[in-house]
Write an enzyme that holds these catalytic residues in place. Sequence first.
Site, PDB file in Angstrom:
ATOM      1  N   ASP A 186      69.536  11.781  -5.099  1.00 27.09           N
ATOM      2  CA  ASP A 186      68.147  11.552  -4.676  1.00 27.09           C
ATOM      3  C   ASP A 186      67.767  12.390  -3.474  1.00 27.09           C
ATOM      4  OD1 ASP A 186      69.065   9.002  -6.172  1.00 27.09           O
ATOM      5  OD2 ASP A 186      66.866   9.051  -6.244  1.00 27.09           O
ATOM      6  N   GLN A 200      70.666   0.271 -14.074  1.00 26.64           N
ATOM      7  CA  GLN A 200      70.239   1.530 -14.715  1.00 26.64           C
ATOM      8  C   GLN A 200      71.332   2.084 -15.645  1.00 26.64           C
ATOM      9  OE1 GLN A 200      69.806   0.792 -11.491  1.00 26.64           O
ATOM     10  NE2 GLN A 200      68.063   1.841 -10.587  1.00 26.64           N
ATOM     11  N   ASN A 259      72.614   8.895  -3.255  1.00 26.61           N
ATOM     12  CA  ASN A 259      72.405   8.557  -4.670  1.00 26.61           C
ATOM     13  C   ASN A 259      72.480   7.029  -4.768  1.00 26.61           C
ATOM     14  OD1 ASN A 259      71.996   9.395  -7.442  1.00 26.61           O
ATOM     15  ND2 ASN A 259      74.066   8.695  -7.849  1.00 26.61           N
ATOM     16  N   LYS A 260      72.288   6.532  -5.964  1.00 20.91           N
ATOM     17  CA  LYS A 260      72.225   5.079  -6.185  1.00 20.91           C
ATOM     18  C   LYS A 260      73.387   4.351  -5.518  1.00 20.91           C
ATOM     19  CE  LYS A 260      69.680   3.306  -7.753  1.00 20.91           C
ATOM     20  NZ  LYS A 260      68.595   2.702  -6.914  1.00 20.91           N
ATOM     21  N   ARG A 262      58.330   5.569  -2.570  1.00 21.84           N
ATOM     22  CA  ARG A 262      59.791   5.422  -2.527  1.00 21.84           C
ATOM     23  C   ARG A 262      60.347   6.438  -1.521  1.00 21.84           C
ATOM     24  NH1 ARG A 262      63.036   4.346  -7.774  1.00 21.84           N
ATOM     25  NH2 ARG A 262      64.367   3.419  -6.168  1.00 21.84           N
ATOM     26  N   ARG A 293      61.281   6.121 -12.796  1.00 19.70           N
ATOM     27  CA  ARG A 293      62.227   6.188 -11.680  1.00 19.70           C
ATOM     28  C   ARG A 293      63.126   7.401 -11.924  1.00 19.70           C
ATOM     29  NH1 ARG A 293      66.015   6.474 -14.703  1.00 19.70           N
ATOM     30  NH2 ARG A 293      67.369   6.388 -12.902  1.00 19.70           N
ATOM     31  N   GLY A 294      64.021   7.642 -10.972  1.00 22.82           N
ATOM     32  CA  GLY A 294      64.824   8.861 -11.033  1.00 22.82           C
ATOM     33  C   GLY A 294      64.091   9.938 -10.229  1.00 22.82           C
ATOM     34  N   ALA A 295      64.810  10.568  -9.297  1.00 18.74           N
ATOM     35  CA  ALA A 295      64.151  11.457  -8.336  1.00 18.74           C
ATOM     36  C   ALA A 295      63.261  12.530  -8.982  1.00 18.74           C
ATOM     37  CB  ALA A 295      65.211  12.087  -7.427  1.00 18.74           C
TER      38      ALA A 295
END
Length: 359
Positions: free
Chosen positions: A243, A202, A253-254, A90, A53-55
Amino acid sequence: MKIHGTHFRTLWLDEGRSSVSVIDQTELPHRFEMVRLGSLDEVARAIVTMVVRGAPLIGVTAAFGVALALREDPSDASLARALATLEATRPTAVNLRWTMKRMAAELGHKSRSERFEAALALAQRLAEEDVAINRAIGEHGFEVFRAIARDKGKDTLQVATHCNAGWLGTVDHGTALAPIYRAHDAGLGIHVFVDETRPRFQGAALTSFELGQHGVPHTIVPDGASAHILRTARVDVVIVGCDRVARNGDTANKIGTYPLALAAMDNGVPFYVALPSRTLDFSLEHGDAIPIEERAAGEVLEVTGVDASGVKRTVRVAAPGANARNPAFDVTPARLVRGFISERGVLDARDLHRLVEPA
Ligand code: MRU
């Protein structure tokens, strides 16, 4: 990044070139395990289930997914299926779409016999570029930190962050955490307040793990405490990843980033976004057009962790029958962002066009 003294990247091509290995992020921080991904479907599943995960890391992993698909079948139909399957995994992280477009452009006109080698070479190049971009973000962010420390006459900076924008979200170094590692290694005192980042934690599970491995002092705080911390703990700077950033600087973002930015503005704390150029979506005028991923309600209604004997367990926290919404990202308006720390330097929202112009 070193784990127990050994250098790791988050993904690498296996010998024989028929699979890639990745660190299984769903097992961290309790178990440090690798998973081999040997097919398009395994790569797509690893992205959906957040093994990776993570862009930036999603984008590079997907590039290898295309190569693995073409190894099996280099036809036009196989290429089209790989691009569509991966792009659907995603929706918010634009690095994925950027990478699929790049793969389509470079592989579409290649002959069947050239395609696998070309895809693999491109995936490896994208991985190396990610490392170089993040290293540069680390340098520019370090200058920002140094200037803040100098202006305030402080030896130790109090930094706050949200989610995980560290090396686990990239191939190496991280984006928002790269300046933190750079500053720590250069001897500038750094202490990080890490938002736990519900519902998937996270911050508590990943950011705390990697900061700990690097020896960076840090404290986990509940998401709901971050405004209080900004108000009372003399936080000097907030830095987060992203992201997808729209042309006007609105930043996805998150989930939970937006309230952190509001609290930063209200308390006079500069709020920076670490932005690799491939996370800028210049085709979108503003953040309202950014697609926001909705994930399963179960991630909110249940929590997963290990018990005292190290056994992984999922337990329900909500009443039976309770409903939940689970938007995975939010959009922080550009006006709350002090600056974008990119591989090309620190930019104001008005100057983001520089990231799409030739260097
Ligand atoms: O849902 P995730 O864990 O993929 O979300 C990750 C983030 O929001 C990160 O801040 C972002 O992707 C940057 S990672 C360098």
